[in-house]
Motif scaffolding. Structure first.
Motif, PDB file in Angstrom:
ATOM      1  N   MET A   1       0.835  -1.205   0.000  1.00 53.39           N
ATOM      2  CA  MET A   1       0.000   0.000   0.000  1.00 53.39           C
ATOM      3  C   MET A   1       0.873   1.260   0.000  1.00 53.39           C
ATOM      4  O   MET A   1       0.613   2.211  -0.746  1.00 53.39           O
ATOM      5  CB  MET A   1      -0.929   0.015   1.210  1.00 53.39           C
ATOM      6  CG  MET A   1      -2.088  -0.937   1.106  1.00 53.39           C
ATOM      7  SD  MET A   1      -3.267  -0.477  -0.189  1.00 53.39           S
ATOM      8  CE  MET A   1      -3.701   1.169   0.338  1.00 53.39           C
ATOM      9  N   SER A   2       1.895   1.285   0.831  1.00 46.13           N
ATOM     10  CA  SER A   2       2.797   2.437   0.883  1.00 46.13           C
ATOM     11  C   SER A   2       3.494   2.651  -0.453  1.00 46.13           C
ATOM     12  O   SER A   2       3.611   3.775  -0.940  1.00 46.13           O
ATOM     13  CB  SER A   2       3.848   2.242   1.983  1.00 46.13           C
ATOM     14  OG  SER A   2       3.244   2.240   3.242  1.00 46.13           O
ATOM     15  N   GLN A   3       3.931   1.551  -1.054  1.00 42.80           N
ATOM     16  CA  GLN A   3       4.588   1.607  -2.360  1.00 42.80           C
ATOM     17  C   GLN A   3       3.626   2.157  -3.422  1.00 42.80           C
ATOM     18  O   GLN A   3       4.000   3.005  -4.239  1.00 42.80           O
ATOM     19  CB  GLN A   3       5.060   0.204  -2.716  1.00 42.80           C
ATOM     20  CG  GLN A   3       6.031   0.101  -3.840  1.00 42.80           C
ATOM     21  CD  GLN A   3       6.496  -1.344  -4.012  1.00 42.80           C
ATOM     22  OE1 GLN A   3       5.796  -2.299  -3.630  1.00 42.80           O
ATOM     23  NE2 GLN A   3       7.658  -1.511  -4.585  1.00 42.80           N
ATOM     24  N   ALA A   4       2.388   1.710  -3.401  1.00 41.06           N
ATOM     25  CA  ALA A   4       1.392   2.169  -4.369  1.00 41.06           C
ATOM     26  C   ALA A   4       1.083   3.651  -4.175  1.00 41.06           C
ATOM     27  O   ALA A   4       0.922   4.396  -5.144  1.00 41.06           O
ATOM     28  CB  ALA A   4       0.114   1.336  -4.243  1.00 41.06           C
ATOM     29  N   ARG A   5       1.010   4.097  -2.917  1.00 45.76           N
ATOM     30  CA  ARG A   5       0.744   5.523  -2.650  1.00 45.76           C
ATOM     31  C   ARG A   5       1.882   6.392  -3.169  1.00 45.76           C
ATOM     32  O   ARG A   5       1.655   7.452  -3.760  1.00 45.76           O
ATOM     33  CB  ARG A   5       0.556   5.762  -1.158  1.00 45.76           C
ATOM     34  CG  ARG A   5      -0.781   5.270  -0.650  1.00 45.76           C
ATOM     35  CD  ARG A   5      -1.002   5.679   0.764  1.00 45.76           C
ATOM     36  NE  ARG A   5      -1.129   7.137   0.826  1.00 45.76           N
ATOM     37  CZ  ARG A   5      -1.085   7.832   1.943  1.00 45.76           C
ATOM     38  NH1 ARG A   5      -0.901   7.230   3.093  1.00 45.76           N
ATOM     39  NH2 ARG A   5      -1.227   9.142   1.927  1.00 45.76           N
ATOM     40  N   ARG A   6       3.133   5.952  -2.936  1.00 51.23           N
ATOM     41  CA  ARG A   6       4.278   6.726  -3.439  1.00 51.23           C
ATOM     42  C   ARG A   6       4.253   6.783  -4.956  1.00 51.23           C
ATOM     43  O   ARG A   6       4.497   7.831  -5.548  1.00 51.23           O
ATOM     44  CB  ARG A   6       5.590   6.116  -2.946  1.00 51.23           C
ATOM     45  CG  ARG A   6       5.880   6.389  -1.482  1.00 51.23           C
ATOM     46  CD  ARG A   6       7.310   6.028  -1.106  1.00 51.23           C
ATOM     47  NE  ARG A   6       7.644   4.640  -1.380  1.00 51.23           N
ATOM     48  CZ  ARG A   6       7.401   3.621  -0.560  1.00 51.23           C
ATOM     49  NH1 ARG A   6       6.817   3.841   0.597  1.00 51.23           N
ATOM     50  NH2 ARG A   6       7.754   2.402  -0.880  1.00 51.23           N
TER      51      ARG A   6
ATOM     52  N   ALA B   1       1.633   6.535  -6.913  1.00 52.26           N
ATOM     53  CA  ALA B   1       0.518   7.392  -7.335  1.00 52.26           C
ATOM     54  C   ALA B   1       0.873   8.861  -7.151  1.00 52.26           C
ATOM     55  O   ALA B   1       0.546   9.689  -8.009  1.00 52.26           O
ATOM     56  CB  ALA B   1      -0.741   7.043  -6.549  1.00 52.26           C
ATOM     57  N   SER B   2       1.559   9.190  -6.054  1.00 50.21           N
ATOM     58  CA  SER B   2       1.954  10.587  -5.811  1.00 50.21           C
ATOM     59  C   SER B   2       2.955  11.057  -6.847  1.00 50.21           C
ATOM     60  O   SER B   2       2.852  12.164  -7.363  1.00 50.21           O
ATOM     61  CB  SER B   2       2.563  10.738  -4.415  1.00 50.21           C
ATOM     62  OG  SER B   2       1.600  10.488  -3.430  1.00 50.21           O
ATOM     63  N   SER B   3       3.931  10.229  -7.166  1.00 49.37           N
ATOM     64  CA  SER B   3       4.948  10.640  -8.143  1.00 49.37           C
ATOM     65  C   SER B   3       4.339  10.707  -9.532  1.00 49.37           C
ATOM     66  O   SER B   3       4.681  11.580 -10.332  1.00 49.37           O
ATOM     67  CB  SER B   3       6.151   9.713  -8.127  1.00 49.37           C
ATOM     68  OG  SER B   3       5.798   8.423  -8.546  1.00 49.37           O
ATOM     69  N   SER B   4       3.381   9.840  -9.830  1.00 46.69           N
ATOM     70  CA  SER B   4       2.699   9.868 -11.116  1.00 46.69           C
ATOM     71  C   SER B   4       1.897  11.155 -11.270  1.00 46.69           C
ATOM     72  O   SER B   4       1.912  11.786 -12.322  1.00 46.69           O
ATOM     73  CB  SER B   4       1.795   8.646 -11.257  1.00 46.69           C
ATOM     74  OG  SER B   4       1.074   8.710 -12.463  1.00 46.69           O
ATOM     75  N   ALA B   5       1.215  11.568 -10.191  1.00 45.94           N
ATOM     76  CA  ALA B   5       0.447  12.805 -10.228  1.00 45.94           C
ATOM     77  C   ALA B   5       1.365  14.003 -10.398  1.00 45.94           C
ATOM     78  O   ALA B   5       1.066  14.935 -11.158  1.00 45.94           O
ATOM     79  CB  ALA B   5      -0.381  12.956  -8.945  1.00 45.94           C
ATOM     80  N   ALA B   6       2.532  13.976  -9.729  1.00 45.74           N
ATOM     81  CA  ALA B   6       3.491  15.083  -9.854  1.00 45.74           C
ATOM     82  C   ALA B   6       4.039  15.142 -11.266  1.00 45.74           C
ATOM     83  O   ALA B   6       4.229  16.206 -11.842  1.00 45.74           O
ATOM     84  CB  ALA B   6       4.608  14.915  -8.845  1.00 45.74           C
ATOM     85  N   ASP B   7       4.291  13.965 -11.880  1.00 47.20           N
ATOM     86  CA  ASP B   7       4.796  13.908 -13.260  1.00 47.20           C
ATOM     87  C   ASP B   7       3.767  14.487 -14.229  1.00 47.20           C
ATOM     88  O   ASP B   7       4.099  15.224 -15.155  1.00 47.20           O
ATOM     89  CB  ASP B   7       5.123  12.479 -13.665  1.00 47.20           C
ATOM     90  CG  ASP B   7       6.342  11.919 -12.935  1.00 47.20           C
ATOM     91  OD1 ASP B   7       7.093  12.715 -12.352  1.00 47.20           O
ATOM     92  OD2 ASP B   7       6.508  10.684 -12.949  1.00 47.20           O
TER      93      ASP B   7
END
Length: 88
Positions: A68-73, A75-81
């Protein structure tokens, strides 16, 4: 060492007595919020989860939390990209 019910009762009574007499100060800390979810896994996914937990030397819950933590990171980096791409 596991205490019998009678031993547990006696120990609890002793602690209660010490607290009431003011010999022991009890500090309460709020517990972190926890939620439990029921998830249906295929037999293959369940087998993988238990094998992965055994390989890591942890319980299945720890593997799920790490994923879950890996998926959240991710998703966050994907949104920033995506936001960086929109600015350019």
């Amino acid at each position: 060492m596991k205490l019998s019910p009678e031993e547990q009762w006696a120990l609890n009574a002793r602690f209660t007595d010490l607290i009431e007499r003011g010999h022991v100060e009890v500090e309460y800390e709020p517990r972190p919020v926890r939620n439990t979810f029921v998830v249906e896994l295929s037999e293959g996914d369940l087998t993988w989860l238990f094998e992965e937990a055994q390989r890591r030397g942890v319980g299945p819950s720890a593997v799920i939390q790490a994923l879950m933590s890996q998926a959240r990171r991710a998703a966050s980096s994907s949104a920033a990209d995506q936001e960086a791409g929109e600015a350019g």
